[in-house]
Design a protein around this motif. Structure first.
Motif, PDB file in Angstrom:
ATOM      1  N   LEU A  98       7.241 -11.493   6.729  1.00 20.09           N
ATOM      2  CA  LEU A  98       6.208 -10.748   7.457  1.00 20.09           C
ATOM      3  C   LEU A  98       6.097  -9.302   6.982  1.00 20.09           C
ATOM      4  O   LEU A  98       5.135  -8.606   7.314  1.00 20.09           O
ATOM      5  N   VAL A  99       7.069  -8.843   6.212  1.00 23.98           N
ATOM      6  CA  VAL A  99       7.065  -7.473   5.704  1.00 23.98           C
ATOM      7  C   VAL A  99       6.454  -7.431   4.312  1.00 23.98           C
ATOM      8  O   VAL A  99       6.773  -8.264   3.463  1.00 23.98           O
ATOM      9  N   LYS A 100       5.589  -6.466   4.087  1.00 22.41           N
ATOM     10  CA  LYS A 100       4.975  -6.277   2.774  1.00 22.41           C
ATOM     11  C   LYS A 100       5.897  -5.395   1.934  1.00 22.41           C
ATOM     12  O   LYS A 100       6.162  -4.241   2.286  1.00 22.41           O
ATOM     13  N   ILE A 101       6.386  -5.940   0.835  1.00 23.90           N
ATOM     14  CA  ILE A 101       7.309  -5.205  -0.030  1.00 23.90           C
ATOM     15  C   ILE A 101       6.661  -4.996  -1.390  1.00 23.90           C
ATOM     16  O   ILE A 101       6.219  -5.947  -2.029  1.00 23.90           O
ATOM     17  N   GLN A 102       6.594  -3.742  -1.814  1.00 28.15           N
ATOM     18  CA  GLN A 102       5.922  -3.391  -3.060  1.00 28.15           C
ATOM     19  C   GLN A 102       6.877  -2.660  -4.002  1.00 28.15           C
ATOM     20  O   GLN A 102       7.837  -2.024  -3.575  1.00 28.15           O
ATOM     21  N   VAL A 103       6.577  -2.767  -5.278  1.00 25.75           N
ATOM     22  CA  VAL A 103       7.280  -1.986  -6.290  1.00 25.75           C
ATOM     23  C   VAL A 103       6.397  -0.800  -6.626  1.00 25.75           C
ATOM     24  O   VAL A 103       5.252  -0.964  -7.037  1.00 25.75           O
ATOM     25  N   GLY A 104       6.910   0.407  -6.378  1.00 26.86           N
ATOM     26  CA  GLY A 104       6.103   1.614  -6.552  1.00 26.86           C
ATOM     27  C   GLY A 104       6.039   2.080  -7.990  1.00 26.86           C
ATOM     28  O   GLY A 104       6.786   1.632  -8.858  1.00 26.86           O
ATOM     29  N   ASP A 105       5.129   3.036  -8.228  1.00 28.12           N
ATOM     30  CA  ASP A 105       4.960   3.595  -9.566  1.00 28.12           C
ATOM     31  C   ASP A 105       5.198   5.092  -9.579  1.00 28.12           C
ATOM     32  O   ASP A 105       4.827   5.785 -10.511  1.00 28.12           O
ATOM     33  N   GLY A 106       5.803   5.618  -8.505  1.00 26.13           N
ATOM     34  CA  GLY A 106       6.069   7.050  -8.439  1.00 26.13           C
ATOM     35  C   GLY A 106       5.070   7.810  -7.602  1.00 26.13           C
ATOM     36  O   GLY A 106       5.276   8.974  -7.289  1.00 26.13           O
ATOM     37  N   ASP A 107       3.971   7.197  -7.225  1.00 29.45           N
ATOM     38  CA  ASP A 107       2.960   7.841  -6.396  1.00 29.45           C
ATOM     39  C   ASP A 107       2.668   6.962  -5.189  1.00 29.45           C
ATOM     40  O   ASP A 107       3.157   5.851  -5.078  1.00 29.45           O
ATOM     41  N   GLY A 108       1.826   7.456  -4.302  1.00 27.63           N
ATOM     42  CA  GLY A 108       1.406   6.652  -3.163  1.00 27.63           C
ATOM     43  C   GLY A 108       1.752   7.280  -1.828  1.00 27.63           C
ATOM     44  O   GLY A 108       2.763   7.973  -1.700  1.00 27.63           O
ATOM     45  N   ASP A 109       0.895   7.072  -0.844  1.00 29.66           N
ATOM     46  CA  ASP A 109       1.109   7.626   0.489  1.00 29.66           C
ATOM     47  C   ASP A 109       2.157   6.822   1.246  1.00 29.66           C
ATOM     48  O   ASP A 109       2.318   5.623   1.026  1.00 29.66           O
ATOM     49  N   CYS A 110       2.849   7.485   2.163  1.00 33.74           N
ATOM     50  CA  CYS A 110       3.824   6.807   3.017  1.00 33.74           C
ATOM     51  C   CYS A 110       4.060   7.650   4.251  1.00 33.74           C
ATOM     52  O   CYS A 110       3.712   8.829   4.294  1.00 33.74           O
TER      53      CYS A 110
END
Length: 289
Positions: A98-110
């Motif tokens: 149920l959790v969305k897990i992503q591999v980041g690229d160094g940027d992005g809001d959180c």
């Protein structure tokens, strides 16, 4: 975000009873980003996935080395040379689909940015810097200005506010008071960890002499008596540097996950603002520095 589903209510029933539906909804709509992956990251991110964080972003493209297999139980020999963030994301996804897990690229809001064993960065969101090595660990929390949270008092919930220091301010601001008073207020580890954060993180070793000199420079520049930090503790920290001890990482990682949960659910006040852990003494101490 859509209303919480029956499946989620059944899965998270115990914690919903603990902190309520509103807090669970805040949790499932939040995004937490980890920069850097080690044993501490594994413990904290595992706990957040099991709790039902909305989105977890992992970023550390370094390849898995043989030494990582000794301290990160989700890594297997077949994972050698694969990116750390990709492998950990795959393993964590099994725990809670149920959790969305992503591999980041160094940027992005959180909603919360967690830097693990990395140099400090400029940030515009709620921020945590943390690390665990050998028998030691630390957590620095900044919830930004006028952070609001719910606190239970006499059986009733009331809205409270707390102020936090920016990391740069915490590392540089003067600390006033006589030595005896300051010794009661601040653990020596807090100043040692602050000095470490201003050194070059990621280097393979730090000598006792270099660390002692860095600590003394920092203390002198801020008008803090040198006697607050004993040589024996500096020596133990230097000897532990760049090693990982899973039991210690589990304690600090569990505390780190707990503080992230407090921030996103707004239930109880997060650490204000330093936490240091000494596994040899079994001491987990917080202070506002």
């Amino acid at each position: 975000m859509s209303e919480i589903s029956k499946e989620e209510v059944a899965l998270y029933d115990r914690q919903i009873r603990l902190w309520g539906m509103e807090a669970q909804n805040r949790l499932r709509s939040s995004t937490v980003r980890f920069e850097g992956i080690n044993a501490l990251t594994l413990e904290a991110s595992k706990n957040l996935v099991l709790a039902g964080i909305g989105t977890l972003i992992l970023h550390d493209p370094l390849p898995i080395a043989a030494k990582d297999l000794e301290v990160q139980y989700y890594f297997q020999p077949s994972d050698l040379n694969r990116p750390k963030d990709q492998v950990l994301a795959e393993r964590l996804a099994i725990l809670n689909p149920l959790v969305k897990i992503q591999v980041g690229d160094g940027d992005g809001d959180c909603d919360v940015l967690v830097m693990v064993g990395r140099q400090a960065v400029e940030y515009e969101t709620r921020f945590i810097a943390a690390d665990s090595f050998g028998l030691f660990g630390y957590i620095f929390v900044d919830c930004l200005d006028d952070y609001e949270f719910m606190e239970a008092t006499d059986g009733e919930n009331r809205m409270c506010k707390a102020e936090y220091k920016r990391l740069e301010q915490s590392l540089q601001s003067p600390v006033k008071g006589n030595a005896q008073r300051l010794k009661r207020k601040y653990p020596p580890l807090a100043f040692i960890m602050q000095a470490l954060m201003q050194m070059t993180l990621g280097q393979s070793s730090i000598s006792e002499k270099d660390l002692a000199e860095a600590v003394n420079r920092m203390l002198d520049s801020r008008g803090i008596p040198r006697e607050l930090v004993d040589e024996a503790t500096v020596a133990r920290v230097a000897q532990s540097w760049n090693t990982e001890f899973v039991p210690c990482a589990a304690v600090v990682g569990g505390t780190l996950a707990q503080e992230v949960l407090k921030i996103v659910t707004r239930k109880d006040m997060p650490i204000q603002n330093w936490y240091t852990y000494d596994a040899l003494k079994g001491d987990g101490i917080t202070c506002f520095l």
